[in-house]
Structures are given as C-alpha cells and as structure tokens.
Design a protein around this motif. Sequence first.
Motif, PDB file in Angstrom:
ATOM      1  N   ASN A 224     -44.013   2.433 -37.408  1.00  0.00           N
ATOM      2  CA  ASN A 224     -43.320   3.681 -37.745  1.00  0.00           C
ATOM      3  C   ASN A 224     -42.022   3.565 -38.526  1.00  0.00           C
ATOM      4  O   ASN A 224     -41.308   4.552 -38.676  1.00  0.00           O
ATOM      5  CB  ASN A 224     -43.037   4.514 -36.474  1.00  0.00           C
TER       6      ASN A 224
ATOM      7  N   GLY B 189     -42.081   2.938 -41.577  1.00  0.00           N
ATOM      8  CA  GLY B 189     -42.433   3.526 -42.868  1.00  0.00           C
ATOM      9  C   GLY B 189     -43.058   2.546 -43.852  1.00  0.00           C
ATOM     10  O   GLY B 189     -43.017   2.770 -45.063  1.00  0.00           O
ATOM     11  N   LYS B 190     -43.671   1.499 -43.349  1.00  0.00           N
ATOM     12  CA  LYS B 190     -44.272   0.486 -44.234  1.00  0.00           C
ATOM     13  C   LYS B 190     -45.391   1.088 -45.092  1.00  0.00           C
ATOM     14  O   LYS B 190     -45.404   0.921 -46.315  1.00  0.00           O
ATOM     15  CB  LYS B 190     -44.825  -0.685 -43.400  1.00  0.00           C
ATOM     16  N   SER B 191     -46.315   1.797 -44.443  1.00  0.00           N
ATOM     17  CA  SER B 191     -47.424   2.382 -45.207  1.00  0.00           C
ATOM     18  C   SER B 191     -46.908   3.406 -46.209  1.00  0.00           C
ATOM     19  O   SER B 191     -47.387   3.473 -47.337  1.00  0.00           O
ATOM     20  CB  SER B 191     -48.423   3.069 -44.278  1.00  0.00           C
ATOM     21  N   SER B 192     -45.936   4.202 -45.779  1.00  0.00           N
ATOM     22  CA  SER B 192     -45.386   5.209 -46.688  1.00  0.00           C
ATOM     23  C   SER B 192     -44.752   4.541 -47.904  1.00  0.00           C
ATOM     24  O   SER B 192     -44.891   5.034 -49.030  1.00  0.00           O
ATOM     25  CB  SER B 192     -44.328   6.059 -45.972  1.00  0.00           C
TER      26      SER B 192
ATOM     27  N   LYS C 186     -53.617  -0.108 -40.081  1.00  0.00           N
ATOM     28  CA  LYS C 186     -54.161  -0.085 -38.715  1.00  0.00           C
ATOM     29  C   LYS C 186     -55.654   0.187 -38.712  1.00  0.00           C
ATOM     30  O   LYS C 186     -56.095   1.320 -38.788  1.00  0.00           O
ATOM     31  CB  LYS C 186     -53.441   0.960 -37.862  1.00  0.00           C
TER      32      LYS C 186
ATOM     33  N   ASN D 203     -35.141   2.171 -44.557  1.00  0.00           N
ATOM     34  CA  ASN D 203     -35.936   3.339 -44.968  1.00  0.00           C
ATOM     35  C   ASN D 203     -35.510   4.585 -44.170  1.00  0.00           C
ATOM     36  O   ASN D 203     -34.772   4.479 -43.213  1.00  0.00           O
ATOM     37  CB  ASN D 203     -37.429   3.020 -44.750  1.00  0.00           C
ATOM     38  N   LYS D 204     -36.006   5.735 -44.597  1.00  0.00           N
ATOM     39  CA  LYS D 204     -35.710   7.043 -43.975  1.00  0.00           C
ATOM     40  C   LYS D 204     -34.241   7.415 -44.136  1.00  0.00           C
ATOM     41  O   LYS D 204     -33.660   8.090 -43.292  1.00  0.00           O
ATOM     42  CB  LYS D 204     -36.114   7.066 -42.482  1.00  0.00           C
TER      43      LYS D 204
ATOM     44  N   ASP E 136     -33.103   9.460 -46.013  1.00  0.00           N
ATOM     45  CA  ASP E 136     -33.020  10.920 -46.160  1.00  0.00           C
ATOM     46  C   ASP E 136     -32.817  11.616 -44.814  1.00  0.00           C
ATOM     47  O   ASP E 136     -32.295  12.715 -44.738  1.00  0.00           O
ATOM     48  CB  ASP E 136     -34.324  11.434 -46.787  1.00  0.00           C
TER      49      ASP E 136
ATOM     50  N   ALA F 209     -38.923   6.557 -48.479  1.00  0.00           N
ATOM     51  CA  ALA F 209     -40.313   6.548 -48.936  1.00  0.00           C
ATOM     52  C   ALA F 209     -40.780   7.970 -49.200  1.00  0.00           C
ATOM     53  O   ALA F 209     -41.578   8.217 -50.094  1.00  0.00           O
ATOM     54  CB  ALA F 209     -41.205   5.876 -47.895  1.00  0.00           C
ATOM     55  N   ILE F 210     -40.254   8.909 -48.417  1.00  0.00           N
ATOM     56  CA  ILE F 210     -40.711  10.298 -48.517  1.00  0.00           C
ATOM     57  C   ILE F 210     -40.241  10.943 -49.823  1.00  0.00           C
ATOM     58  O   ILE F 210     -41.020  11.536 -50.563  1.00  0.00           O
ATOM     59  CB  ILE F 210     -40.201  11.126 -47.300  1.00  0.00           C
TER      60      ILE F 210
HETATM   61  P1  GDP Z   1     -45.568   2.243 -40.539  1.00  0.00           P
HETATM   62  O1  GDP Z   1     -46.116   2.300 -39.148  1.00  0.00           O
HETATM   63  O2  GDP Z   1     -44.377   1.329 -40.625  1.00  0.00           O
HETATM   64  O3  GDP Z   1     -46.588   1.959 -41.603  1.00  0.00           O
HETATM   65  O4  GDP Z   1     -44.944   3.723 -40.815  1.00  0.00           O
HETATM   66  P2  GDP Z   1     -45.587   4.942 -41.597  1.00  0.00           P
HETATM   67  O5  GDP Z   1     -45.515   4.731 -43.069  1.00  0.00           O
HETATM   68  O6  GDP Z   1     -46.900   5.258 -40.999  1.00  0.00           O
HETATM   69  O7  GDP Z   1     -44.513   6.079 -41.248  1.00  0.00           O
HETATM   70  C1  GDP Z   1     -44.254   6.484 -39.927  1.00  0.00           C
HETATM   71  C2  GDP Z   1     -43.696   7.889 -39.931  1.00  0.00           C
HETATM   72  O8  GDP Z   1     -42.429   7.931 -40.576  1.00  0.00           O
HETATM   73  C3  GDP Z   1     -44.582   8.894 -40.671  1.00  0.00           C
HETATM   74  O9  GDP Z   1     -44.573  10.096 -39.941  1.00  0.00           O
HETATM   75  C4  GDP Z   1     -43.879   9.064 -42.012  1.00  0.00           C
HETATM   76  O10 GDP Z   1     -44.108  10.329 -42.570  1.00  0.00           O
HETATM   77  C5  GDP Z   1     -42.426   8.882 -41.633  1.00  0.00           C
HETATM   78  N1  GDP Z   1     -41.644   8.357 -42.756  1.00  0.00           N
HETATM   79  C6  GDP Z   1     -41.944   7.261 -43.497  1.00  0.00           C
HETATM   80  N2  GDP Z   1     -41.012   7.068 -44.456  1.00  0.00           N
HETATM   81  C7  GDP Z   1     -40.086   8.056 -44.304  1.00  0.00           C
HETATM   82  C8  GDP Z   1     -38.869   8.401 -44.993  1.00  0.00           C
HETATM   83  O11 GDP Z   1     -38.427   7.758 -45.950  1.00  0.00           O
HETATM   84  N3  GDP Z   1     -38.193   9.478 -44.524  1.00  0.00           N
HETATM   85  C9  GDP Z   1     -38.635  10.220 -43.475  1.00  0.00           C
HETATM   86  N4  GDP Z   1     -37.914  11.265 -43.102  1.00  0.00           N
HETATM   87  N5  GDP Z   1     -39.778   9.942 -42.812  1.00  0.00           N
HETATM   88  C10 GDP Z   1     -40.497   8.867 -43.213  1.00  0.00           C
END
Ligand code: GDP
Length: 436
Positions: free
Chosen positions: A185, A187-190, A235, A294-295, A297, A330-331
């Motif tokens: 969570n 944000g790797k995939s994002s 995953k 990340n995040k 924002d 990422a968003i």
């Molecule tokens: P992973 O488990 O590391 O691959 O994480 P995901 O890419 O699945 O992201 C996990 C959650 O964080 C999702 O609900 C995304 O929408 C959210 N998220 C990812 N990047 C960002 C970001 O830059 N900003 C915000 N606000 N949310 C993000």
Amino acid sequence: MSKPTVAIVGRPNVGKSTIFNRIVGERVSIVEDIPGVTRDRIYSSADWLTHEFNIIDTGGIDLRDEPFLEQIRQQAEIAMDEADVIIFLVNGRDGVTVQDEQVAKILFRAKKPVILAVNKIDNPDMKPMIYDFYTLGMGEPYPISGSHGLGLGDLLDEVAKNFPTEDEGEYPDDVIKFSLIGRPNVGKSSLVNSFLGEERVIVSEVAGTTRDAVDTQYEYEDQPYVIIDTAGMRKKGKVYESTEKYSVLRALRAIERSDVVLVILNAEEGIQEQDKKIAGYAHEAGKAIIIVVNKWDAIEKDEKTMNVFTRKIREHFLFLDYAPIMFVSAISGKRVHSILETINKVNENHSRRIQSSILNEVIADAVAMNPAPSDKGQRLRLYYVTQVAVQPPTFVVFVNEPELMHFSYVRFLQNRIRESFDFEGTPLRLITRART
Ligand code: GDP
Ligand code: GDP
C-alpha cells in the motif's frame, strides 16, 4: 548476471535450517546490526567453489494455522516458483515417512531439478541408511550431516551442475533494471502505472523464460528499462503471497536482479522497521538506491514539511546518506517523470570509473588534510589506490598495515571521494590490502 537460486524443501525437523546455515556460513552483514533482522534468516547469498547463488530455507516461511499438508504444499510451490534447483531434504534416521512421500509427490510436478539429500548421516557407518530413499523416485540420495558438516561438498557439486547456463533470461547491457520496494500500500503498483502511462512509453511483453515473465520492459526517450518483478506488486493471489516473510523474500530477489532500487515510502505513514531492513539489504547488495516518498499529495504541508521529512529519513537510514530523496505523487503524476531522470543519473554513477592518477591525487590531498591513524607508534601509510570494479564502485587501498585502517578513516576517505566525483545514489566499497 543474475545468480541462480536454490531452495531447501522438506518436512519439519529434518534439518533444513541447519543445512541452510551451514551452506550460508559466516556472513558479515551490516543489516545484522539492525535489531530483528538476523534472527530466522531464510534467504541469503552463498557460494561454493566458483559458484555464487542465493539460497532459501522454505521451512522458515511462516505459514501458520495451516495443516501440515497445506504448509508443505505451499513451501514446495514457493520453491518451484522461486528456485532454479531444489534440495529435497529428508531425515536418514527416520527412514521414508508418509510425509516425505507427500512432499515427493508434489515435487514430481516441478519442472526444476530436484536433488534428494538424506540428512543426519553423522558417520560413514550410517551410509546404508540412504538406500531406503531410492523408493522416493527422486534419483540418487546424497548422504549429508548438517551438524557435522559432512557430504555438503558432493551435494553442492551436484546442485551446481544443475544451475541454468549463463545468459538465460537476461537483458542487454544498456537496459536499466530497476525495482520498486516497499511495504504493501505504499503505492508501488500505482507508480508503475504512472511510469507506463507516460507519453512515448512503449510497453512490450517479455518473451521467453518463465523466470522473467514477471518483468515489464519499456522504453522512454530511447532508454530501455526493465521493471523487475512487476507481478510481485500486482499480487497474483496465491495463498502464500500475503505472508510477510514471502513478500520480503520476493523483494530481496527483486533487489538482487536490479541495477537501481527505488525504496518507496508512504508520506502518510512515515518510516517503519520493515522499510529499513529492506533498504539495508539493497545497500549491502551494492545497488544504486533512490528513496521515493509517495502520496505527497495526501498530506498537509508548509514550506518546512519537506525538510522535516528529509531529516527524519536521514536519521533512520544512516547508511543511505548517499541516496537521493524524491517527493512524488503517483496519483497526480507529480514529479514521477523525474524519477526516471534520477534513475538514469544514479545508474551512471553506479558504473562510474575514476582514473587511478586522479584518484590518487584526491587521496593524497585527503591524507595531507587528515593524517592517517597510528597505533603503538606505527602509522598507517597509504601507498596507492585503484578502482577495481563498478556496480558498485569498488576501490582497493594498498597500505603498509591493514590493521591500522579504522572504520572512521575509511568513512573519511569515502567522503573525500564522494566530494570529488559524482557518486550520488551509489554505495562505495573500499577494501584495504597490504602491499606485498
Ligand atoms: P502497493 O501495494 O504498494 O502496490 O500500493 P498500490 O499502488 O496498490 O496503492 C495502495 C493505495 O494507495 C491505493 O488505494 C492507491 O490509490 C493509493 N495511492 C497510491 N499512490 C498514491 C498517491 O500518490 N497519493 C494518494 N493519495 N494515494 C495513492
Ligand atoms: P528444520 O525444521 O527442517 O529446519 O530442522 P532443524 O534444522 O531445525 O533441525 C531439527 C533438529 O535436527 C535440530 O535439533 C538439529 O540440531 C537436528 N539436526 C540437524 N541436522 C542434523 C544432523 O546432521 N545430525 C543430527 N544428529 N542432528 C541434526
């Protein structure tokens, strides 16, 4: 060149972790100074003669609450997914058990070589005990003793014979291989989606070996990249993929195959112990490293927030003082494209070579500024420094007496080298040798 991986599989108490520790041997590790990392280590690099490989103790992957058959099935599947060669370990003193037969049945499906090792054969008189194990249908059993260190040489010879031949599934030299490492969570995939969404990006399927089927290849501004183990982020949904140890193991394997590692932190959650462990591993593995927050924002900020966060990261990741820190989203896509520029830069630094003549001038100046340490009337003398490797840049310092070289002086010399040349994002290694 990526190293082959060996996995040890077998029912509980046959001696998997004993064998693992024997094969791994004494390994000096910086990460081990971080509390909680060494205990129950299940993944390590190892070597035998000229072969370098990685080894996994599947028994250490905690699949609690599962019945025996389910646990062993998952361990065998992990081995089949992750390893190039599988060591199937049994206990010679127990003879063939029903559970061994169950393990064998699962391993028959492996499209990987399986070597049968019979443990606890502590002296030559016990050797006849191995004959029973031919009935498992796994070929010749290798007698070994984990506690006495017997038979491991023959076993490892056989294992090494089954390593894949070089060049299988690797990429051309100009390709930059990178991975995104971090807790769930963050944000790797994002971030990956954000990279791939960039204009002029060409996504191409990776043809060929199953081993690389999880990689994503693409190109940006004529530079080819491979994102390592993208599927690990997506995953796939196998039961064991959610266990913590497995995700760590997966991350370590991805690090191993990367040139550049992006350590992803979540601005909302700050820094956690797990982040440090994995980053420490990337450092030890000598990879180029970028810390990506990340995040960005999602949090409230003023003009100080970035500095405060940067300071916190520097405090927690003392050993990563060379890694650039980037704040992205990422968003919104903010600054995501500049990650690629930074990847290019640290990748270049990771491969930077410095001419010996220039290097020796820098070191001579350094010594003039801060004389080398002395002990019991003897002073350390530095004769000559030369760069012997890249990725990471590695230097050998020839001296009169290596014992006189202190950690703090190594640190000082490294800092002088960093001040004189651009090695941002890459660890440096400095080896002290006696001039002969
Ligand atoms: P992973 O488990 O590391 O691959 O994480 P995901 O890419 O699945 O992201 C996990 C959650 O964080 C999702 O609900 C995304 O929408 C959210 N998220 C990812 N990047 C960002 C970001 O830059 N900003 C915000 N606000 N949310 C993000
Ligand atoms: P694992 O559950 O398969 O990882 O097994 P362990 O490595 O924890 O070993 C189980 C037990 O067997 C421990 O008490 C070990 O000391 C013992 N053991 C391991 N290897 C040998 C061996 O070669 N000979 C003897 N006699 N005991 C061993």
